[in-house]
Design a protein around this motif. Structure first.
Motif, PDB file in Angstrom:
ATOM      1  N   ASN A  31      -5.800  -3.477  13.817  1.00  0.00           N
ATOM      2  CA  ASN A  31      -7.067  -3.443  13.090  1.00  0.00           C
ATOM      3  C   ASN A  31      -7.222  -2.153  12.291  1.00  0.00           C
ATOM      4  OD1 ASN A  31      -7.496  -5.824  14.423  1.00  0.00           O
ATOM      5  ND2 ASN A  31      -8.920  -4.977  15.919  1.00  0.00           N
ATOM      6  N   ILE A  32      -7.036  -1.016  12.948  1.00  0.00           N
ATOM      7  CA  ILE A  32      -7.237   0.262  12.273  1.00  0.00           C
ATOM      8  C   ILE A  32      -6.168   0.492  11.203  1.00  0.00           C
ATOM      9  CG2 ILE A  32      -5.912   1.697  13.898  1.00  0.00           C
ATOM     10  CD1 ILE A  32      -8.126   3.806  13.587  1.00  0.00           C
ATOM     11  N   GLY A  33      -4.958   0.007  11.449  1.00  0.00           N
ATOM     12  CA  GLY A  33      -3.894   0.156  10.463  1.00  0.00           C
ATOM     13  C   GLY A  33      -4.191  -0.614   9.189  1.00  0.00           C
ATOM     14  N   THR A  34      -4.683  -1.824   9.343  1.00  0.00           N
ATOM     15  CA  THR A  34      -5.030  -2.643   8.180  1.00  0.00           C
ATOM     16  C   THR A  34      -6.163  -2.015   7.385  1.00  0.00           C
ATOM     17  OG1 THR A  34      -4.343  -4.650   9.332  1.00  0.00           O
ATOM     18  CG2 THR A  34      -5.795  -4.923   7.440  1.00  0.00           C
ATOM     19  N   LEU A  35      -7.195  -1.571   8.073  1.00  0.00           N
ATOM     20  CA  LEU A  35      -8.343  -0.962   7.395  1.00  0.00           C
ATOM     21  C   LEU A  35      -7.935   0.319   6.667  1.00  0.00           C
ATOM     22  CD1 LEU A  35     -11.052  -1.576  10.126  1.00  0.00           C
ATOM     23  CD2 LEU A  35     -10.999  -2.583   7.853  1.00  0.00           C
ATOM     24  N   TYR A  50      -9.299 -12.763   8.506  1.00  0.00           N
ATOM     25  CA  TYR A  50      -8.956 -12.819   7.080  1.00  0.00           C
ATOM     26  C   TYR A  50      -7.775 -11.923   6.721  1.00  0.00           C
ATOM     27  CZ  TYR A  50     -13.233 -15.376   5.843  1.00  0.00           C
ATOM     28  OH  TYR A  50     -14.209 -16.332   5.718  1.00  0.00           O
ATOM     29  N   ILE A  51      -7.388 -11.059   7.652  1.00  0.00           N
ATOM     30  CA  ILE A  51      -6.302 -10.123   7.362  1.00  0.00           C
ATOM     31  C   ILE A  51      -5.007 -10.886   7.101  1.00  0.00           C
ATOM     32  CG2 ILE A  51      -4.810  -8.393   8.430  1.00  0.00           C
ATOM     33  CD1 ILE A  51      -7.268  -7.275   9.815  1.00  0.00           C
ATOM     34  N   ALA A  54       0.815  -1.214   0.000  1.00  0.00           N
ATOM     35  CA  ALA A  54       0.000   0.000   0.000  1.00  0.00           C
ATOM     36  C   ALA A  54       0.851   1.267   0.000  1.00  0.00           C
ATOM     37  CB  ALA A  54      -0.938  -0.006   1.204  1.00  0.00           C
ATOM     38  N   TYR A  55       2.039   1.213   0.603  1.00  0.00           N
ATOM     39  CA  TYR A  55       2.945   2.365   0.606  1.00  0.00           C
ATOM     40  C   TYR A  55       3.307   2.757  -0.831  1.00  0.00           C
ATOM     41  CZ  TYR A  55       7.550   4.508   0.302  1.00  0.00           C
ATOM     42  OH  TYR A  55       8.610   5.295  -0.074  1.00  0.00           O
ATOM     43  N   ASP A 105       2.254   3.918   9.091  1.00  0.00           N
ATOM     44  CA  ASP A 105       1.150   3.140   9.670  1.00  0.00           C
ATOM     45  C   ASP A 105       1.435   1.640   9.579  1.00  0.00           C
ATOM     46  OD1 ASP A 105      -1.563   2.070  10.193  1.00  0.00           O
ATOM     47  OD2 ASP A 105      -1.716   1.947   8.017  1.00  0.00           O
ATOM     48  N   LEU A 106       1.925   1.194   8.423  1.00  0.00           N
ATOM     49  CA  LEU A 106       2.196  -0.237   8.234  1.00  0.00           C
ATOM     50  C   LEU A 106       3.363  -0.720   9.087  1.00  0.00           C
ATOM     51  CD1 LEU A 106       1.678  -0.513   4.369  1.00  0.00           C
ATOM     52  CD2 LEU A 106       0.209  -1.471   6.152  1.00  0.00           C
ATOM     53  N   ILE A 107       4.346   0.160   9.338  1.00  0.00           N
ATOM     54  CA  ILE A 107       5.445  -0.212  10.232  1.00  0.00           C
ATOM     55  C   ILE A 107       4.893  -0.572  11.605  1.00  0.00           C
ATOM     56  CG2 ILE A 107       7.426   0.697  11.509  1.00  0.00           C
ATOM     57  CD1 ILE A 107       8.137   2.314   9.007  1.00  0.00           C
ATOM     58  N   LEU A 108       3.976   0.269  12.108  1.00  0.00           N
ATOM     59  CA  LEU A 108       3.364  -0.004  13.412  1.00  0.00           C
ATOM     60  C   LEU A 108       2.488  -1.249  13.340  1.00  0.00           C
ATOM     61  CD1 LEU A 108       2.715   0.928  16.344  1.00  0.00           C
ATOM     62  CD2 LEU A 108       0.754   2.125  15.370  1.00  0.00           C
TER      63      LEU A 108
END
Length: 479
Positions: free
Chosen positions: A390-394, A241-242, A100-101, A119-122
């Protein structure tokens, strides 16, 4: 090589053709090795998705929906489909590490790309640490069920749970770090065998449950909480499912990325959905909903109390242990490739992105992250911050859906080996994906939102103090 639509500033866009050209140039200079095929990538997706979720979260889902949790698994899968299709289109069109980055860099600009990368790093770091902690807990459960003993709390639990250090978590992170440093081919082989093993364990559960314990009486009442219960359970089960998005992080190591990435992303989601639905039917048909809901290990309970196979608990516990190891490996792999892409672009120190010429992996980066994650898993309370996963994935899913629409507008003629259906001229599928993601995000607790906001504020400050000044793209415009 293409040019940025915005020439400078925090919203400079790195054109997709430039991203691909830079990747190809980097490969010639000793970049990541193209060593995996469609089967390996599909196994990567399955490895990232099937973890403790199906072994544990099904009990929580049954508590909300009753036997209708079967429909909740279907609904959660449908929710993921829209994002999976968007990932497949972007991965086939821009076969570059970073997930996504990278897609945000090509569509929404450098600052947004930085935000999603930060966000994805976290998200990935906390997820890996949390999974490592869960691995330690499942190791103790397996030892207790099989051999009748467990590790002392002082070395098996973090300080927040009465221990001193979570030693099993440190050990498994060290082992996974070593494997990732060795090479992507070795990583793919190890993950493939673990995926086959955990699928066999789940197949064993399905066959035994249907053959010895299944009863239609256990399915009644089917939906005691009605539609609301089914939807609430789907919101919980969604997070089981993530992980399919981790496939896109392997773009630069795929032998035929334009063909293999869409196959792997969609294929892994389909396989996991089929497995989840069959497991849920077998579980709710083997034991009454209340007993499954109250059990900490519902699949083991279905075999023990429903089928009368007491040793089944040990088999399921072993399957959970292998499943968690596979998730740990694939999610950690994804994090290293996202960090690698950001460092190569200059938004992180570039020297950490150096690829070891012998192994073809970013060894220095991988070891550094491994040490940090091991310390996090060993000592830091994770019970609260794990909700940030959860919030990072969304958030990542949201930007990927938007990215498909933007590229359809700005580059209508670019090569797209895979295309999201019903995405043009009206982007129906991406808009449905955006709507479903926003619905799930607004259901998250307020505490999750403010923690997420604090982390992003720190990231934006880092970008303006370091990333913007060292960005390869920005420096080219200044020179």
């Amino acid at each position: 090589m293409g040019a940025s639509r915005s020439t400078t500033g925090p919203f400079a866009v790195k054109d997709h053709s430039r991203l691909i050209a830079d990747t190809e140039a980097g490969a010639e200079e000793g970049g990541l090795k193209r060593a995996v095929g469609a089967l390996d990538l599909t196994a990567l997706g399955i490895g990232a998705v099937i973890g403790t979720g199906i072994f544990v979260v099904i009990g929580e889902g049954i508590g909300l929906a009753g036997p209708a949790v079967i429909l909740s698994f279907v609904l959660a899968a449908v929710t993921c489909v829209f994002s999976a299709l968007c990932y497949a289109e972007l991965a086939s069109s821009i076969p570059v590490s970073g997930s996504a980055y990278t897609y945000a860099y090509a569509t929404l600009g450098e600052l947004v790309a930085w935000i999603i990368g930060w966000d994805l790093i976290l998200e990935y770091g906390v997820a890996v640490a949390a999974v490592a902690v869960g691995w330690g807990g499942n190791l103790n459960e397996f030892l207790d069920n099989t051999f009748g003993f467990a590790l002392p709390e002082s070395i098996a639990n973090p300080p927040e749970e009465g221990g001193t250090v979570n030693l099993p978590a440190v050990v498994i992170v060290a082992c996974v770090t070593f494997l990732l440093v060795r090479g992507v081919r070795e990583t793919a082989k190890a993950n493939f065998f673990m995926v086959i093993f955990k699928l066999l364990i789940l197949a064993f559960f399905i066959v035994v449950a249907f053959a010895t314990a299944f009863s239609a009486d256990n399915l009644s009442p089917f939906a005691p909480e009605g539609v609301n219960g089914v939807v609430s359970a789907a919101a919980v089960i969604f997070f089981a499912y993530i992980g399919f998005d981790a496939v896109s992080t392997g773009a630069e190591e795929a032998r035929q990325p334009r063909r293999d990435l869409p196959i792997a992303i969609i294929g892994s989601l389909i396989i996991c959905t089929i497995v989840y639905i069959l497991v849920s039917i077998a579980a709710v048909g083997s034991l009454d909903a209340k007993a499954l809901q109250e059990s900490e290990a519902p699949l083991a309970a279905a075999l023990d109390e429903g089928a009368g196979i007491s040793w089944g608990a040990s088999i399921v516990a072993l399957g959970a242990l292998v499943a968690i190891t596979s998730v740990l490996l694939t999610i950690f792999y994804g994090q290293t490739r996202i960090f690698f892409a950001m460092a190569r672009d200059g938004l992180m120190p570039r020297n950490i992105a150096k690829v070891n010429p012998r192994t073809g992996t970013p060894a220095k980066l991988t070891i550094g992250l491994g040490v940090f994650i091991a310390a996090l898993a060993a000592f830091v309370p994770l019970s609260e911050i794990v909700q940030l996963v959860n919030i990072g994935t969304l958030f990542a899913f949201l930007l990927v859906n938007i990215g498909v629409v933007i590229l359809r507008i700005t580059h209508p003629d670019m090569e797209r080996p895979f295309r999201v259906p019903l995405a043009w001229p009206v982007p129906i599928f991406p808009l449905i994906g955006v709507g479903l993601i926003i619905y799930l995000m607004q259901e998250l607790p307020a505490a999750t939102w403010w923690r997420f906001g604090i982390w992003l504020a720190i990231g934006i400050a880092f970008y303006f103090l370091y990333g913007r000044r060292h960005s390869v793209l920005q420096r080219e415009h200044r020179s």
